[in-house]
Structure formats: structure tokens, C-alpha cells
Design a protein around this motif. Structure first.
Motif, short mmCIF file in Angstrom:
data_model
loop_
_atom_site.label_atom_id
_atom_site.label_comp_id
_atom_site.label_asym_id
_atom_site.label_seq_id
_atom_site.Cartn_x
_atom_site.Cartn_y
_atom_site.Cartn_z
N LEU A 1 0.82 -1.21 0.00
CA LEU A 1 0.00 0.00 0.00
C LEU A 1 0.85 1.25 0.00
O LEU A 1 0.57 2.24 -0.70
N LEU A 2 1.91 1.22 0.80
CA LEU A 2 2.82 2.38 0.82
C LEU A 2 3.47 2.59 -0.54
O LEU A 2 3.60 3.72 -1.02
N GLY A 3 3.88 1.49 -1.19
CA GLY A 3 4.45 1.63 -2.53
C GLY A 3 3.47 2.16 -3.54
O GLY A 3 3.82 2.97 -4.42
N LEU A 4 2.19 1.75 -3.42
CA LEU A 4 1.16 2.25 -4.32
C LEU A 4 0.94 3.74 -4.14
O LEU A 4 0.81 4.50 -5.10
N ILE A 5 0.92 4.18 -2.88
CA ILE A 5 0.72 5.61 -2.61
C ILE A 5 1.89 6.43 -3.15
O ILE A 5 1.71 7.50 -3.76
N ILE A 6 3.11 5.94 -2.96
CA ILE A 6 4.28 6.66 -3.48
C ILE A 6 4.26 6.71 -5.00
O ILE A 6 4.57 7.74 -5.61
N TYR A 7 3.87 5.59 -5.62
CA TYR A 7 3.80 5.56 -7.09
C TYR A 7 2.77 6.55 -7.61
O TYR A 7 3.01 7.28 -8.58
N ILE A 8 1.60 6.59 -6.97
CA ILE A 8 0.55 7.51 -7.41
C ILE A 8 1.00 8.95 -7.23
O ILE A 8 0.78 9.81 -8.10
#
Length: 292
Positions: free
Chosen positions: A102-109
Motif C-alpha cells: 500500500l505504501l508503494g502504491l501511494i508513493i507511485y501515485i
């Protein structure tokens, strides 16, 4: 016919004439049977909502609205693993993987929605040789010796030089004053090559950028628009890459320089991490007023 193509119709053609025994035996007659092939997805109501949902999914507003929800879930998982269990070594590995993903998804977005910056690496201005420098007094003398202007035209040019702000450190091609010489397109292309190649040579030497690394080329000139274009002259001279995005802006006056910069900025957003070369020039010899 357009309607039939849109609905993806299929046809059957049957030869029935060969079995007839009448006076027209052996003649060809055709029967066409039309069957619907696939549904008309383009005019489907369901497809309309699919397009609408897809546009919402790609909208940055969607991510900004859903980000707080993910943050709350992320905080809850943090609390479950590290606060409530007091750093228990028997933490749930699935929850930990969920938080990392989830943290990686937020950073990617966040990185994907962040606007990329465009930087000016360097610029260069061409300075002609000193033999092309002409003062205002020398300009008037050369205009008189050319024999192409009468007294009224000479006086008009004198007033124009005084009011235009042109100083004694101005450069211009002397071929325009050459007696008996008729200005041709070759003179204009030679002037364009001298100015463009001189500026680009200085720029490449200062930045140490290889011509093959340039993916975008924009050339603008308000007066001279040749075929092949000025951008093709730059491509052929520096052996730029064959898949370069080349643009030649002409006939836009002084605004073309700003338009070229704005175009380069938009193209760099579509092709990030590459170099764009902008060449702004003006050619005066080909369109020089040669009198009556």
C-alpha cells in the motif's frame, strides 16, 4: 453503407441461376442474406458508462479522494502490528506485506501525479564575424553605392535607422548591397546555415551533449520557409537520430520563439528524460527590400 460497416454485418451470396431451366438458364442471380455479426458496442449504453468510469479512474481527483481511505487503513495496520501488539515478533506477515504494498502504491501515485519540471540546460547566441558588422553611417553609404535606392528611399532608411534603435554594432549580410546582384533562395539558405549551425555548434560544445541524444527538434523562422525545411537542414547537418520529433514553425512572427518553448515543454512531458533543441532564427537577406 456506413451503417452496415458500423454494425459489422456479414453477408451470404448464393448462386441460384445455374439450376434454372427457363429461357434464362445459365444466367446468374444472387440472393443476399444479411445476418448481424457482433453487437454495436460503440452505441451501447453500457459502453458509455464504461468510458465514464474509466475517465474517473484516470482523473487525479479520484486518487486525492481515495488517498485518505488508504491512509486510514495504513494507520490501522500500523497500530495493529506495532502498538497493540507492542512490537511482538509474531506479527502477521500478511498485514506487513499489505502495508508495504500500500505504501508503494501511494508513493507511485504521488510520483505519477506530480508534474515534471523542465530545465534549461544551456543556450547560445551566434555572433557573426567582424567583417559583417555595419554601422549606421556605413549602412547609408552602402545603400547609396548599390544604386538601388533613390533619394527619398535613402532618407526613409536614415529615419528608420534612427527610430528603430539599431546601433553601430549591428551585423547583417553585405550581399544585399552588392551592385548588380540579385538575391536568390541560395543566399537565404546560406545565411540560415551560418546562423543556425554557428549557434548549435557553440551549444553542443558547451554542454557536451551528443547530437544522437537529442530527441526533439524545433526550428522557427518567421520569414524564410523553404522546402526542404530548416529543421531538415539541422537534422542532416548534425546526423540526428532518424526517429527524432521534428517541428518547423514559420510565418508566426516574433511569437514563434515563445510558441517553440511552450511546444518543447509539452513534448518533454510526453517524452520525459530526453533533450529538446530549440533553434530560433531570422533570415533577412532573401526578403531584403532592393528598391524599385
Amino acid at each position: 453503407m456506413a451503417r452496415a460497416q458500423d454494425e459489422l454485418l456479414s453477408t451470404e451470396i448464393v448462386n441460384r441461376g445455374m439450376e434454372n431451366s427457363g429461357p434464362y438458364a445459365g444466367s446468374l442471380s444472387f440472393s443476399v442474406r444479411v445476418r448481424r455479426g457482433l453487437p454495436d458496442f460503440l452505441n451501447s449504453v453500457n459502453l458509455k458508462y464504461v468510458k465514464l468510469g474509466y475517465s474517473y479512474l484516470l482523473s487525479p481527483v479520484f486518487y486525492f479522494l481515495t488517498a485518505p481511505v488508504f491512509i486510514v487503513i495504513f494507520s490501522a495496520q500500523i497500530g495493529n502490528l506495532f502498538i497493540w501488539q507492542d512490537f511482538c515478533p509474531r506479527c502477521d506477515p500478511i498485514g506487513a506485506l499489505f502495508m508495504v504494498g500500500l505504501l508503494g502504491l501511494i508513493i507511485y501515485i504521488y510520483l505519477d501525479l506530480s508534474s515534471r519540471s523542465t530545465y534549461l540546460v544551456d543556450f547560445a547566441c551566434y555572433r557573426p564575424p567582424n567583417e559583417l558588422k555595419i554601422s549606421k553611417d556605413e549602412f547609408i553609404e552602402l545603400a547609396k553605392k548599390s544604386g538601388k535606392f533613390n533619394g527619398a528611399a535613402i532618407e526613409f532608411q536614415r529615419r528608420a535607422l534612427k527610430n528603430s534603435g539599431i546601433g553601430d554594432e549591428t551585423y547583417m549580410p553585405r550581399v544585399v548591397f552588392q551592385p548588380g546582384h540579385k538575391i536568390t533562395l541560395k543566399d537565404g539558405r546560406e545565411e540560415a546555415a551560418m546562423v543556425m549551425f554557428g549557434a548549435v555548434d557553440d551549444l553542443l560544445a558547451a554542454t557536451k551533449i551528443r547530437p544522437r541524444d537529442i530527441r526533439i527538434l524545433i526550428v522557427n523562422c518567421g520569414i524564410l520557409n523553404t522546402t526542404p525545411s530548416l529543421s531538415s537542414m539541422v537534422i542532416n547537418h548534425y546526423k540526428l537520430r532518424h526517429d527524432i520529433h521534428s517541428f518547423n514553425l514559420g510565418g508566426m512572427g516574433c511569437a514563434a520563439g515563445i510558441i517553440a518553448i511552450d511546444l518543447a515543454k509539452d513534448l518533454l512531458k510526453a517524452y520525459p528524460g530526453c533533450y529538446a533543441l530549440i533553434v530560433s532564427t531570422e533570415v533577412v537577406s532573401y526578403t531584403w527590400y532592393s528598391g524599385k
